[in-house]
Design a protein around this motif. Structure first.
Motif, PDB file in Angstrom:
ATOM      1  N   GLU A  16       0.832  -1.211   0.000  1.00  0.00           N
ATOM      2  CA  GLU A  16       0.000   0.000   0.000  1.00  0.00           C
ATOM      3  C   GLU A  16       0.867   1.261   0.000  1.00  0.00           C
ATOM      4  O   GLU A  16       0.554   2.228  -0.695  1.00  0.00           O
ATOM      5  N   ALA A  17       1.941   1.254   0.770  1.00  0.00           N
ATOM      6  CA  ALA A  17       2.820   2.421   0.817  1.00  0.00           C
ATOM      7  C   ALA A  17       3.443   2.700  -0.545  1.00  0.00           C
ATOM      8  O   ALA A  17       3.582   3.854  -0.942  1.00  0.00           O
ATOM      9  N   LEU A  18       3.803   1.647  -1.257  1.00  0.00           N
ATOM     10  CA  LEU A  18       4.439   1.825  -2.561  1.00  0.00           C
ATOM     11  C   LEU A  18       3.444   2.089  -3.689  1.00  0.00           C
ATOM     12  O   LEU A  18       3.827   2.582  -4.741  1.00  0.00           O
ATOM     13  N   HIS A  19       2.186   1.774  -3.495  1.00  0.00           N
ATOM     14  CA  HIS A  19       1.203   1.905  -4.570  1.00  0.00           C
ATOM     15  C   HIS A  19       0.141   2.972  -4.319  1.00  0.00           C
ATOM     16  O   HIS A  19      -0.813   3.070  -5.080  1.00  0.00           O
ATOM     17  N   THR A  20       0.314   3.754  -3.266  1.00  0.00           N
ATOM     18  CA  THR A  20      -0.558   4.886  -3.001  1.00  0.00           C
ATOM     19  C   THR A  20       0.223   6.129  -3.421  1.00  0.00           C
ATOM     20  O   THR A  20       1.284   6.395  -2.846  1.00  0.00           O
ATOM     21  N   PRO A  21      -0.245   6.878  -4.423  1.00  0.00           N
ATOM     22  CA  PRO A  21       0.538   7.996  -4.963  1.00  0.00           C
ATOM     23  C   PRO A  21       1.065   8.974  -3.916  1.00  0.00           C
ATOM     24  O   PRO A  21       2.240   9.353  -3.957  1.00  0.00           O
ATOM     25  N   LYS A  22       0.240   9.385  -2.971  1.00  0.00           N
ATOM     26  CA  LYS A  22       0.686  10.351  -1.965  1.00  0.00           C
ATOM     27  C   LYS A  22       1.799   9.770  -1.095  1.00  0.00           C
ATOM     28  O   LYS A  22       2.801  10.435  -0.820  1.00  0.00           O
ATOM     29  N   ARG A  23       1.627   8.523  -0.671  1.00  0.00           N
ATOM     30  CA  ARG A  23       2.659   7.878   0.157  1.00  0.00           C
ATOM     31  C   ARG A  23       3.932   7.654  -0.652  1.00  0.00           C
ATOM     32  O   ARG A  23       5.041   7.859  -0.172  1.00  0.00           O
ATOM     33  N   ARG A  24       3.782   7.225  -1.905  1.00  0.00           N
ATOM     34  CA  ARG A  24       4.938   6.970  -2.772  1.00  0.00           C
ATOM     35  C   ARG A  24       5.751   8.246  -2.970  1.00  0.00           C
ATOM     36  O   ARG A  24       6.975   8.238  -2.909  1.00  0.00           O
ATOM     37  N   GLN A  25       5.056   9.362  -3.187  1.00  0.00           N
ATOM     38  CA  GLN A  25       5.736  10.639  -3.373  1.00  0.00           C
ATOM     39  C   GLN A  25       6.552  11.005  -2.134  1.00  0.00           C
ATOM     40  O   GLN A  25       7.692  11.433  -2.236  1.00  0.00           O
ATOM     41  N   ARG A  26       5.965  10.814  -0.961  1.00  0.00           N
ATOM     42  CA  ARG A  26       6.656  11.125   0.292  1.00  0.00           C
ATOM     43  C   ARG A  26       7.894  10.244   0.461  1.00  0.00           C
ATOM     44  O   ARG A  26       8.957  10.709   0.872  1.00  0.00           O
ATOM     45  N   ILE A  27       7.776   8.967   0.125  1.00  0.00           N
ATOM     46  CA  ILE A  27       8.909   8.034   0.220  1.00  0.00           C
ATOM     47  C   ILE A  27      10.028   8.469  -0.728  1.00  0.00           C
ATOM     48  O   ILE A  27      11.206   8.466  -0.367  1.00  0.00           O
ATOM     49  N   GLU A  28       9.662   8.855  -1.949  1.00  0.00           N
ATOM     50  CA  GLU A  28      10.660   9.243  -2.939  1.00  0.00           C
ATOM     51  C   GLU A  28      11.365  10.547  -2.579  1.00  0.00           C
ATOM     52  O   GLU A  28      12.461  10.812  -3.056  1.00  0.00           O
ATOM     53  N   GLN A  29      10.766  11.366  -1.719  1.00  0.00           N
ATOM     54  CA  GLN A  29      11.399  12.616  -1.286  1.00  0.00           C
ATOM     55  C   GLN A  29      12.438  12.390  -0.188  1.00  0.00           C
ATOM     56  O   GLN A  29      13.256  13.272   0.067  1.00  0.00           O
ATOM     57  N   ALA A  30      12.425  11.250   0.428  1.00  0.00           N
ATOM     58  CA  ALA A  30      13.377  10.957   1.506  1.00  0.00           C
ATOM     59  C   ALA A  30      14.788  10.854   0.935  1.00  0.00           C
ATOM     60  O   ALA A  30      15.009  10.285  -0.131  1.00  0.00           O
ATOM     61  N   ARG A  31      15.748  11.411   1.660  1.00  0.00           N
ATOM     62  CA  ARG A  31      17.147  11.390   1.238  1.00  0.00           C
ATOM     63  C   ARG A  31      17.988  10.790   2.360  1.00  0.00           C
ATOM     64  O   ARG A  31      17.682  10.935   3.534  1.00  0.00           O
ATOM     65  N   ALA A  32      19.091  10.188   1.964  1.00  0.00           N
ATOM     66  CA  ALA A  32      20.014   9.592   2.931  1.00  0.00           C
ATOM     67  C   ALA A  32      20.639  10.680   3.806  1.00  0.00           C
ATOM     68  O   ALA A  32      20.870  11.798   3.339  1.00  0.00           O
ATOM     69  N   LEU A  33      20.919  10.341   5.048  1.00  0.00           N
ATOM     70  CA  LEU A  33      21.593  11.267   5.958  1.00  0.00           C
ATOM     71  C   LEU A  33      23.059  11.419   5.556  1.00  0.00           C
ATOM     72  O   LEU A  33      23.706  10.456   5.127  1.00  0.00           O
ATOM     73  N   GLN A  34      23.559  12.611   5.711  1.00  0.00           N
ATOM     74  CA  GLN A  34      24.979  12.874   5.452  1.00  0.00           C
ATOM     75  C   GLN A  34      25.750  12.694   6.752  1.00  0.00           C
ATOM     76  O   GLN A  34      25.382  13.265   7.781  1.00  0.00           O
ATOM     77  N   VAL A  35      26.793  11.914   6.723  1.00  0.00           N
ATOM     78  CA  VAL A  35      27.629  11.696   7.909  1.00  0.00           C
ATOM     79  C   VAL A  35      28.715  12.763   7.916  1.00  0.00           C
ATOM     80  O   VAL A  35      29.456  12.913   6.949  1.00  0.00           O
ATOM     81  N   VAL A  36      28.793  13.515   9.007  1.00  0.00           N
ATOM     82  CA  VAL A  36      29.810  14.545   9.146  1.00  0.00           C
ATOM     83  C   VAL A  36      30.889  14.025  10.090  1.00  0.00           C
ATOM     84  O   VAL A  36      30.588  13.529  11.168  1.00  0.00           O
TER      85      VAL A  36
END
Length: 53
Positions: free
Chosen positions: A32-52
């Protein structure tokens, strides 16, 4: 957790494991998370954390 209680009940009724039913729920939630457009969009906006360091 209602899912845990429900999985125990289903396991007793159908003669299989509660883990089976919990995995069915988990797979459904992921699908459901991958096939619901609103949820999918939110998932695709996530970015990996940068390690400092």
């Amino acid at each position: 957790m209602e899912s845990a209680k429900f999985s125990l009940m289903l396991a007793r009724v159908f003669g299989n494991s509660p883990e089976f039913w919990l995995n069915v729920q988990r797979r459904t939630d992921l699908w459901e998370a991958l096939h619901t457009p609103k949820r999918r969009q939110r998932i695709e906006q996530a970015r990996a954390l940068q390690v400092v360091g």
